[in-house]
Design a protein around this motif. Structure first.
Motif, PDB file in Angstrom:
ATOM      1  N   GLU A 131       0.756  -1.359   0.092  1.00 24.09           N
ATOM      2  CA  GLU A 131      -0.068   0.017  -0.083  1.00 24.09           C
ATOM      3  C   GLU A 131       0.839   1.127   0.207  1.00 24.09           C
ATOM      4  OE1 GLU A 131      -2.432   0.576   3.492  1.00 24.09           O
ATOM      5  OE2 GLU A 131      -3.453   2.077   2.397  1.00 24.09           O
ATOM      6  N   SER A 132       2.130   1.387   0.687  1.00 29.44           N
ATOM      7  CA  SER A 132       2.589   2.576   0.807  1.00 29.44           C
ATOM      8  C   SER A 132       3.314   2.986  -0.313  1.00 29.44           C
ATOM      9  CB  SER A 132       3.686   2.146   2.165  1.00 29.44           C
ATOM     10  OG  SER A 132       4.464   1.094   1.767  1.00 29.44           O
ATOM     11  N   ARG A 134       2.134   2.265  -3.429  1.00 29.56           N
ATOM     12  CA  ARG A 134       1.130   2.292  -4.861  1.00 29.56           C
ATOM     13  C   ARG A 134       1.052   3.432  -5.397  1.00 29.56           C
ATOM     14  NH1 ARG A 134      -1.627  -2.146  -2.005  1.00 29.56           N
ATOM     15  NH2 ARG A 134      -3.290  -0.894  -1.130  1.00 29.56           N
ATOM     16  N   ASP A 157     -10.046  -7.261  -4.302  1.00 27.38           N
ATOM     17  CA  ASP A 157     -10.659  -6.599  -3.158  1.00 27.38           C
ATOM     18  C   ASP A 157     -10.959  -7.671  -2.287  1.00 27.38           C
ATOM     19  OD1 ASP A 157     -11.580  -4.724  -1.650  1.00 27.38           O
ATOM     20  OD2 ASP A 157     -13.078  -4.056  -2.992  1.00 27.38           O
ATOM     21  N   GLN A 160      -8.618  -6.827   4.102  1.00 31.41           N
ATOM     22  CA  GLN A 160      -7.138  -6.770   4.389  1.00 31.41           C
ATOM     23  C   GLN A 160      -6.933  -7.274   5.489  1.00 31.41           C
ATOM     24  OE1 GLN A 160      -4.236  -5.572   1.544  1.00 31.41           O
ATOM     25  NE2 GLN A 160      -3.852  -7.378   2.720  1.00 31.41           N
ATOM     26  N   PHE A 168      -2.293  -7.833  -2.447  1.00 34.70           N
ATOM     27  CA  PHE A 168      -2.878  -6.897  -1.524  1.00 34.70           C
ATOM     28  C   PHE A 168      -4.152  -6.437  -2.084  1.00 34.70           C
ATOM     29  CE2 PHE A 168       1.777  -6.524  -1.397  1.00 34.70           C
ATOM     30  CZ  PHE A 168       2.008  -6.663   0.035  1.00 34.70           C
ATOM     31  N   VAL A 170      -6.911  -4.181  -3.197  1.00 33.12           N
ATOM     32  CA  VAL A 170      -7.141  -2.716  -3.998  1.00 33.12           C
ATOM     33  C   VAL A 170      -8.540  -2.446  -4.299  1.00 33.12           C
ATOM     34  CG1 VAL A 170      -6.268  -1.286  -5.829  1.00 33.12           C
ATOM     35  CG2 VAL A 170      -4.578  -2.861  -4.594  1.00 33.12           C
ATOM     36  N   GLU A 174      -9.676   2.958  -4.608  1.00 37.12           N
ATOM     37  CA  GLU A 174      -8.330   3.490  -4.396  1.00 37.12           C
ATOM     38  C   GLU A 174      -8.006   3.548  -5.962  1.00 37.12           C
ATOM     39  OE1 GLU A 174      -5.691   0.880  -2.266  1.00 37.12           O
ATOM     40  OE2 GLU A 174      -3.905   1.728  -3.588  1.00 37.12           O
TER      41      GLU A 174
END
Ligand SMILES: C[S@@+](CC[C@H](N)C(=O)[O-])C[C@H]1O[C@@H](n2cnc3c(N)ncnc32)[C@H](O)[C@@H]1O
Length: 221
Positions: A131-132, A134, A157, A160, A168, A170, A174
């Motif tokens: 995530e950090s 993306r 999706d 999480q 991951f 998403v 997002e």
């Protein structure tokens, strides 16, 4: 996930993400992009996807980027393709006819590398990014691809908190937040695919949604 974690996965053959055939969404939606024979398609984080060979067989030029030499060499070996190899300061390039696979880091790509690309095909690439990172991945995508380069994007999706990933989760919001300033975005298909992933159900997932997005650029934006 650090680069070394991905390289270890390939060394240890922990590649559950690899599909044994052509992705059905790719088959279903590729014609929506009105590509011409010879047009270039970019596959970020391409692994050794069969989609590379299928797109090349449809007459397109495919350019992929992938960290792992094992993935790239396995691709050429499995499809029995001879290739030439060149080294630059950023990548090892392996080329076979209309397939170019760059071994190296996606974040080292520059716009010159993707000149004239007409489509990005992102399957299991955005969702492979933590995530950090993306936001950086998506900004980079827009800075390295031409202004008229569309995208076919497939995401997953899920909750999480039920699984750590990768892949991951998403969500659609997002995707819109990353890309709506540069593309017209359309959700073309959403499917509940948990039954296809019994392993993840055992790990605790209660829902798993796959979503296919068409992102169009440079058309009246
Ligand atoms: C989940 S797999 C998906 C592979 C492929 N898209 C597919 O559908 O089979 C993600 C791939 O991205 C590669 N990868 C991860 N980070 C990368 C990076 N920064 N640059 C290039 N490749 C990367 C990994 O080695 C792995 O093969």
């Amino acid at each position: 996930m650090q680069a070394e974690d991905w390289l270890a996965r390939w060394r240890e053959n922990r590649i559950g993400f690899h599909e044994g055939g052509v992705n059905p969404y790719l088959r279903r939606y590729i014609n929506e992009f009105k590509l011409k024979p010879g047009d270039r398609i970019f596959m970020p984080l391409c692994g050794k996807a069969h989609d590379i060979a299928w797109l090349a067989g449809q007459g397109y030029e495919v350019i992929g980027i992938e960290l792992s030499d094992i993935a790239i060499e396995s691709f050429f070996a499995e499809f029995n393709l001879q290739y030439q190899q060149f080294r630059s300061d950023r990548f090892v390039m392996r080329k076979s006819d209309n397939i170019i696979l760059l071994q190296g880091d996606y974040f080292d790509l520059q716009s010159d590398d993707l000149e004239a690309c007409k489509l990005v095909y992102d399957r299991a690439a955005l969702i492979a990014i933590v995530e950090s990172s993306r936001n950086r991945y998506c900004s980079h995508m827009q800075s390295i691809t031409p202004d008229d380069c569309d995208m076919l994007l497939v995401t997953l999706d899920y909750d999480q908190t039920q699984m750590s990933g990768p892949p991951f989760s998403v969500c659609g919001e997002e995707v819109f937040s990353h890309y709506q300033s540069g593309y017209q975005i359309q959700v073309v298909e959403e499917n509940d695919v948990l039954d296809e992933q019994p392993r993840w159900r055992t790990q605790g997932l209660t829902t798993l949604q796959e979503t296919v997005f068409q992102l169009k650029r440079g058309k009246g934006l």
